[in-house]
Design an enzyme around this catalytic site. Structure first.
Site, PDB file in Angstrom:
ATOM      1  N   LYS A 168      -3.815  -1.744  15.795  1.00 12.85           N
ATOM      2  CA  LYS A 168      -3.398  -0.930  16.935  1.00 12.85           C
ATOM      3  C   LYS A 168      -4.528  -0.801  17.932  1.00 12.85           C
ATOM      4  CE  LYS A 168      -0.028   2.192  15.010  1.00 12.85           C
ATOM      5  NZ  LYS A 168      -0.144   2.064  13.544  1.00 12.85           N
ATOM      6  N   GLU A 209       0.823  -1.231   0.000  1.00 11.37           N
ATOM      7  CA  GLU A 209       0.000   0.000   0.000  1.00 11.37           C
ATOM      8  C   GLU A 209       0.851   1.273   0.000  1.00 11.37           C
ATOM      9  OE1 GLU A 209      -1.582   1.817   3.505  1.00 11.37           O
ATOM     10  OE2 GLU A 209      -1.333  -0.033   4.655  1.00 11.37           O
TER      11      GLU A 209
HETATM   12  N1  PSU Z   1      -3.073   1.538  10.717  1.00  9.80           N
HETATM   13  C1  PSU Z   1      -1.737   1.604  10.882  1.00  9.80           C
HETATM   14  N2  PSU Z   1      -0.986   2.217   9.942  1.00  9.80           N
HETATM   15  C2  PSU Z   1      -1.531   2.761   8.815  1.00  9.80           C
HETATM   16  C3  PSU Z   1      -2.947   2.664   8.645  1.00  9.80           C
HETATM   17  C4  PSU Z   1      -3.661   2.050   9.608  1.00  9.80           C
HETATM   18  O1  PSU Z   1      -1.247   1.116  11.880  1.00  9.80           O
HETATM   19  O2  PSU Z   1      -0.811   3.330   7.987  1.00  9.80           O
HETATM   20  C5  PSU Z   1      -3.561   3.197   7.389  1.00  9.80           C
HETATM   21  C6  PSU Z   1      -3.843   2.054   6.396  1.00  9.80           C
HETATM   22  O3  PSU Z   1      -3.641   2.537   5.081  1.00  9.80           O
HETATM   23  C7  PSU Z   1      -5.307   1.765   6.634  1.00  9.80           C
HETATM   24  C8  PSU Z   1      -5.835   3.155   6.902  1.00  9.80           C
HETATM   25  O4  PSU Z   1      -5.953   1.162   5.537  1.00  9.80           O
HETATM   26  O5  PSU Z   1      -4.827   3.773   7.696  1.00  9.80           O
HETATM   27  C9  PSU Z   1      -7.166   3.130   7.624  1.00  9.80           C
HETATM   28  O6  PSU Z   1      -7.699   4.422   7.663  1.00  9.80           O
HETATM   29  P1  PSU Z   1      -9.211   4.648   8.134  1.00  9.80           P
HETATM   30  O7  PSU Z   1      -9.207   4.293   9.596  1.00  9.80           O
HETATM   31  O8  PSU Z   1      -9.475   6.093   7.890  1.00  9.80           O
HETATM   32  O9  PSU Z   1     -10.051   3.747   7.291  1.00  9.80           O
END
Ligand code: PSU
Ligand code: MN
Length: 302
Positions: free
Chosen positions: A161, A27
């Site tokens: 997390k 990603e």
């Molecule tokens: N969690 C992490 N590191 C990240 C992300 C999530 O520990 O970089 C990023 C990933 O790209 C994940 C996104 O798909 O955040 C999720 O964002 P949201 O909660 O806005 O869907």
């Protein structure tokens, strides 16, 4: 599925796919919004190298000028790490970024969509999005979970997390019919920590068995994703209790500053980094490299 005409597949990736060689998707939100410069570039290239050295083709996915790139050059990785106005692209953001010819970093959901369209069935990252704490009121549930329900790509991560509601996230995945495999451990991992307090529902101890499970799922016509949770190596982990205090503080500041929607996750990630004086960033890099190693082993067992 995204139409192939929106994809720009890097020649070496196209060749590998055509020859039936293993390919792993990566990603770009982690590059543009998840880590500071220059660690983001260094990590993205190091992850690609781990995969390549294991005989697997890496394909980092991002949107540049409205084209979905499947595989980036080093210059393009550098661009994604430094360019201003890179949108964070999940499923709902694709129409905007494609029609307006913008730049976009793909989240887990956004990357899964592009990987599936390109014919890549395995994806390595750090952590996935999930059900946020307090989602009962805010309805903040990452679109990553819907994508895992619907899209035929297996995702290797280090769990999620504890900025998230981990038990809630696991319940959501269960309801969605997503197999969650924990590699070599009895507890589902919490990203920085090997333990989360939640027992692993399905533990497998070899990458061969994990590859078999993924292959069998698709062979049987069972659609949707698979989540492989690979705990951070013992020597790199930060204890759960220590991280929990940091995360409580980050959540409090997020609330006080009125951060909402797609800005929440990047805000929390950067706060956690500041509050741990960079220790969380080092752990993050180590666990992504470890996931790349395990992902490549799985790919080599397909
Ligand atoms: N969690 C992490 N590191 C990240 C992300 C999530 O520990 O970089 C990023 C990933 O790209 C994940 C996104 O798909 O955040 C999720 O964002 P949201 O909660 O806005 O869907
Ligand atoms: Mn959200």
């Amino acid at each position: 599925m995204i139409d192939k005409k929106y994809l720009d597949i890097k020649p070496e990736v196209a060749e590998a796919l055509k020859a039936g060689k293993p390919v792993i998707a990566l990603e770009s939100t982690i590059i543009s919004h998840g880590m500071p410069y220059p660690k983001n570039v260094e990590t993205a290239l190091a992850v690609e190298k781990v995969i390549r050295d294991a005989g697997v083709m890496p394909a980092t996915i991002a949107i540049i000028n409205g084209m979905i790139k499947i595989g980036l050059t080093e210059e393009e990785v550098e661009y994604m790490a430094t360019a201003k106005n890179v949108l964070k692209v999940s499923r709902r953001d694709y129409p905007l970024v494609l029609s307006q010819k913008l730049d976009g970093a793909t989240t887990v959901a956004g990357t899964m969509m592009a990987a599936e369209a390109a014919g890549i069935n395995l994806f390595v990252t750090g952590g996935i999005g999930g059900v946020h704490r307090g989602a009962g009121e805010t309805h903040d549930i990452s679109a990553d979970l819907e994508e895992l329900k619907n899209t035929n790509v297996a995702v290797v991560c280090a769990g999620c997390k504890s900025i998230l509601d981990i038990p809630g996230t696991l319940e959501y995945l269960e309801t969605s019919g997503v197999p969650v495999i924990t590699y070599g451990a009895d507890e589902f991992p919490a990203f920085f920590s090997r333990e989360s307090g939640k027992p692993a529902d399905c533990r497998l101890d070899s990458t061969k068995e994990i590859a078999e499970l993924i292959k069998t799922k698709y062979d049987a016509g069972l659609n949707g994703g698979v989540l492989v949770a690979n705990p951070i190596p013992v020597e790199d982990e930060i204890p759960f209790e220590k991280m929990d205090a940091v995360i409580q503080q980050a959540l409090k500041e997020c609330d006080e500053q009125g951060i909402t929607g797609k800005r929440i996750t990047p805000f929390l990630l950067s706060k956690v980094k500041d509050l741990t004086e960079g220790k969380s960033l080092e752990a993050n890099i180590k666990l992504v490299l470890n996931n790349a190693k395990v992902g490549a082993e799985i790919a080599n067992n397909f």
